[in-house]
Design a protein around this motif. Structure first.
Motif, PDB file in Angstrom:
ATOM      1  N   ALA A 192       0.863  -1.182   0.000  1.00 50.38           N
ATOM      2  CA  ALA A 192       0.000   0.000   0.000  1.00 50.38           C
ATOM      3  C   ALA A 192       0.900   1.232   0.000  1.00 50.38           C
ATOM      4  O   ALA A 192       1.861   1.301   0.759  1.00 50.38           O
ATOM      5  N   ARG A 193       0.594   2.184  -0.850  1.00 46.51           N
ATOM      6  CA  ARG A 193       1.313   3.456  -0.843  1.00 46.51           C
ATOM      7  C   ARG A 193       0.380   4.536  -0.307  1.00 46.51           C
ATOM      8  O   ARG A 193      -0.750   4.675  -0.772  1.00 46.51           O
ATOM      9  N   VAL A 194       0.860   5.292   0.672  1.00 50.02           N
ATOM     10  CA  VAL A 194       0.061   6.343   1.303  1.00 50.02           C
ATOM     11  C   VAL A 194       0.802   7.663   1.162  1.00 50.02           C
ATOM     12  O   VAL A 194       1.987   7.762   1.498  1.00 50.02           O
ATOM     13  N   HIS A 195       0.088   8.663   0.658  1.00 51.69           N
ATOM     14  CA  HIS A 195       0.658   9.997   0.500  1.00 51.69           C
ATOM     15  C   HIS A 195      -0.207  11.002   1.249  1.00 51.69           C
ATOM     16  O   HIS A 195      -1.422  11.003   1.111  1.00 51.69           O
ATOM     17  N   VAL A 196       0.449  11.843   2.062  1.00 52.32           N
ATOM     18  CA  VAL A 196      -0.244  12.874   2.829  1.00 52.32           C
ATOM     19  C   VAL A 196       0.070  14.236   2.225  1.00 52.32           C
ATOM     20  O   VAL A 196       1.240  14.562   1.989  1.00 52.32           O
ATOM     21  N   VAL A 227       8.795  12.210   6.673  1.00 56.04           N
ATOM     22  CA  VAL A 227       8.157  11.434   5.612  1.00 56.04           C
ATOM     23  C   VAL A 227       6.713  11.889   5.385  1.00 56.04           C
ATOM     24  O   VAL A 227       5.929  12.007   6.328  1.00 56.04           O
ATOM     25  N   LEU A 228       6.379  12.155   4.115  1.00 51.31           N
ATOM     26  CA  LEU A 228       5.004  12.459   3.723  1.00 51.31           C
ATOM     27  C   LEU A 228       4.369  11.322   2.943  1.00 51.31           C
ATOM     28  O   LEU A 228       3.149  11.186   2.915  1.00 51.31           O
ATOM     29  N   SER A 229       5.196  10.524   2.267  1.00 54.15           N
ATOM     30  CA  SER A 229       4.701   9.377   1.501  1.00 54.15           C
ATOM     31  C   SER A 229       5.499   8.149   1.909  1.00 54.15           C
ATOM     32  O   SER A 229       6.715   8.230   2.100  1.00 54.15           O
ATOM     33  N   ARG A 283      -5.141  15.632   3.343  1.00 52.32           N
ATOM     34  CA  ARG A 283      -5.686  14.570   2.512  1.00 52.32           C
ATOM     35  C   ARG A 283      -4.755  13.354   2.586  1.00 52.32           C
ATOM     36  O   ARG A 283      -3.536  13.498   2.503  1.00 52.32           O
ATOM     37  N   PHE A 284      -5.371  12.185   2.718  1.00 51.78           N
ATOM     38  CA  PHE A 284      -4.624  10.926   2.748  1.00 51.78           C
ATOM     39  C   PHE A 284      -4.985  10.140   1.502  1.00 51.78           C
ATOM     40  O   PHE A 284      -6.135   9.747   1.323  1.00 51.78           O
ATOM     41  N   GLU A 285      -4.013   9.929   0.641  1.00 50.55           N
ATOM     42  CA  GLU A 285      -4.239   9.218  -0.619  1.00 50.55           C
ATOM     43  C   GLU A 285      -3.636   7.816  -0.530  1.00 50.55           C
ATOM     44  O   GLU A 285      -2.434   7.655  -0.312  1.00 50.55           O
ATOM     45  N   LEU A 286      -4.488   6.807  -0.689  1.00 48.14           N
ATOM     46  CA  LEU A 286      -4.057   5.406  -0.651  1.00 48.14           C
ATOM     47  C   LEU A 286      -4.144   4.817  -2.042  1.00 48.14           C
ATOM     48  O   LEU A 286      -5.183   4.936  -2.708  1.00 48.14           O
ATOM     49  N   THR A 287      -3.078   4.157  -2.508  1.00 44.77           N
ATOM     50  CA  THR A 287      -3.108   3.422  -3.770  1.00 44.77           C
ATOM     51  C   THR A 287      -2.647   1.990  -3.522  1.00 44.77           C
ATOM     52  O   THR A 287      -1.888   1.707  -2.610  1.00 44.77           O
ATOM     53  N   GLY A 288      -3.115   1.089  -4.375  1.00 44.09           N
ATOM     54  CA  GLY A 288      -2.768  -0.314  -4.243  1.00 44.09           C
ATOM     55  C   GLY A 288      -4.028  -1.163  -4.267  1.00 44.09           C
ATOM     56  O   GLY A 288      -5.113  -0.648  -4.526  1.00 44.09           O
ATOM     57  N   PRO A 289      -3.911  -2.439  -3.975  1.00 41.44           N
ATOM     58  CA  PRO A 289      -2.667  -3.134  -3.608  1.00 41.44           C
ATOM     59  C   PRO A 289      -1.729  -3.332  -4.793  1.00 41.44           C
ATOM     60  O   PRO A 289      -2.177  -3.627  -5.899  1.00 41.44           O
ATOM     61  N   TRP A 290      -0.441  -3.153  -4.530  1.00 41.30           N
ATOM     62  CA  TRP A 290       0.605  -3.286  -5.539  1.00 41.30           C
ATOM     63  C   TRP A 290       1.465  -4.514  -5.261  1.00 41.30           C
ATOM     64  O   TRP A 290       1.584  -4.941  -4.109  1.00 41.30           O
ATOM     65  N   PRO A 291       2.106  -5.060  -6.290  1.00 39.67           N
ATOM     66  CA  PRO A 291       3.205  -6.007  -6.050  1.00 39.67           C
ATOM     67  C   PRO A 291       4.320  -5.284  -5.284  1.00 39.67           C
ATOM     68  O   PRO A 291       4.340  -4.050  -5.233  1.00 39.67           O
ATOM     69  N   PRO A 292       5.288  -6.009  -4.730  1.00 39.93           N
ATOM     70  CA  PRO A 292       6.274  -5.383  -3.841  1.00 39.93           C
ATOM     71  C   PRO A 292       7.387  -4.612  -4.561  1.00 39.93           C
ATOM     72  O   PRO A 292       8.581  -4.827  -4.306  1.00 39.93           O
ATOM     73  N   TYR A 293       7.012  -3.662  -5.433  1.00 43.82           N
ATOM     74  CA  TYR A 293       8.010  -2.884  -6.163  1.00 43.82           C
ATOM     75  C   TYR A 293       8.990  -2.177  -5.222  1.00 43.82           C
ATOM     76  O   TYR A 293      10.186  -2.108  -5.486  1.00 43.82           O
ATOM     77  N   ASP A 294       8.477  -1.630  -4.132  1.00 42.74           N
ATOM     78  CA  ASP A 294       9.287  -0.778  -3.262  1.00 42.74           C
ATOM     79  C   ASP A 294      10.174  -1.567  -2.305  1.00 42.74           C
ATOM     80  O   ASP A 294      10.979  -0.978  -1.590  1.00 42.74           O
ATOM     81  N   VAL A 303       4.030  -5.036   7.954  1.00 41.49           N
ATOM     82  CA  VAL A 303       5.185  -5.902   8.186  1.00 41.49           C
ATOM     83  C   VAL A 303       6.455  -5.064   8.177  1.00 41.49           C
ATOM     84  O   VAL A 303       7.334  -5.225   9.027  1.00 41.49           O
ATOM     85  N   THR A 304       6.534  -4.163   7.220  1.00 44.83           N
ATOM     86  CA  THR A 304       7.652  -3.234   7.125  1.00 44.83           C
ATOM     87  C   THR A 304       7.229  -2.066   6.246  1.00 44.83           C
ATOM     88  O   THR A 304       6.180  -2.115   5.592  1.00 44.83           O
ATOM     89  N   THR A 305       8.025  -1.012   6.239  1.00 44.56           N
ATOM     90  CA  THR A 305       7.676   0.180   5.467  1.00 44.56           C
ATOM     91  C   THR A 305       8.940   0.863   4.963  1.00 44.56           C
ATOM     92  O   THR A 305      10.016   0.699   5.550  1.00 44.56           O
ATOM     93  N   VAL A 306       8.812   1.614   3.875  1.00 42.34           N
ATOM     94  CA  VAL A 306       9.923   2.411   3.363  1.00 42.34           C
ATOM     95  C   VAL A 306       9.400   3.801   3.003  1.00 42.34           C
ATOM     96  O   VAL A 306       8.276   3.935   2.503  1.00 42.34           O
ATOM     97  N   PRO A 307      10.179   4.852   3.275  1.00 40.65           N
ATOM     98  CA  PRO A 307       9.756   6.206   2.894  1.00 40.65           C
ATOM     99  C   PRO A 307       9.869   6.409   1.392  1.00 40.65           C
ATOM    100  O   PRO A 307      10.755   5.860   0.739  1.00 40.65           O
ATOM    101  N   LEU A 308       8.961   7.216   0.843  1.00 39.00           N
ATOM    102  CA  LEU A 308       8.979   7.512  -0.585  1.00 39.00           C
ATOM    103  C   LEU A 308       9.199   8.998  -0.880  1.00 39.00           C
ATOM    104  O   LEU A 308       9.842   9.350  -1.855  1.00 39.00           O
TER     105      LEU A 308
END
Length: 204
Positions: free
Chosen positions: A106-110, A155-157, A185-196, A141-146
């Motif tokens: 899941a990618r979340v952007h604020v 981190v905003l995304s 605003r909270f923007e959610l995209t996905g579900p994605w394969p594990p690109y990140d 499970v884990t997260t990475v900043p974008l």
């Protein structure tokens, strides 16, 4: 004919459907399979059309089993080269596939509504985003900043690797964070394969 690498998957996850995606085939080494398509042996620039095709292929295979996406444009000279690469990195690839199995991204952007220059700037925005993303990390499970706020570096995304079965709960929590901070605003995209969450050792 050279081979363009789309990703790596478990062969058993696809069975008779292995050739179902037009223009692709699998190079199999034991229980691993490289998802490939025919290509010229040359640098493949990440054009919009090529990225779209790549995304479609990876998504199609990800619907049937775990996939480790390759960087766009990776080309092997011949089939034997792909097999040697799978053998060389067999353990690491197998462990990585097991790690992402039944998990999605899941990618979340604020951001803040308003003029473009204010959408991703401000200490108040950064503070609210930091707290909300901290809450979301509890179910990941884990997260990475974008993407980072311009001044504070907060981190905003972010990308979150979550259990596939918990997608609806995660999406509901994103909505809840939006309700708690109505000025953002909270923007959610996905579900994605594990690109990140995938970095492949490809050599030269």
């Amino acid at each position: 004919m050279a081979l363009n690498l789309y990703g790596v998957t478990f062969n058993e996850a696809h069975g008779i459907h292995a050739e179902a995606v037009d223009g692709t085939s699998l190079v199999v080494v034991r229980d691993l399979a490289a998802i490939v398509g025919e290509s010229e042996y040359t640098v493949l620039e990440p054009t919009a059309e090529r990225v779209e095709t790549y995304t479609d292929v990876v998504s199609a295979f990800a619907r049937r089993g775990p996939v480790l996406p390759a960087p766009v444009g990776v080309v092997f000279k011949q089939r034997d080269s792909v097999q040697r690469w799978l053998e060389l990195h067999y353990v690491a690839l197998s462990d990585a596939l097991s790690f992402v199995d039944n998990r999605v991204v899941a990618r979340v952007h604020v951001w803040r509504p308003g003029v473009p220059e204010d959408r991703e700037a401000g200490s108040d925005l950064a503070a609210a985003a930091a707290e909300s993303l901290r809450v979301l990390r509890r179910t990941a499970v884990t997260t990475v900043p974008l993407r980072l706020e311009k001044i504070t570096g907060i981190v905003l995304s972010a990308a979150f690797l979550i259990e596939q079965d918990l997608w609806k709960e995660f999406a509901s929590e994103v909505e809840e964070q939006g309700r708690r901070t109505p000025n953002l605003r909270f923007e959610l995209t996905g579900p994605w394969p594990p690109y990140d969450f995938v970095q492949m050792q490809l050599g030269t």
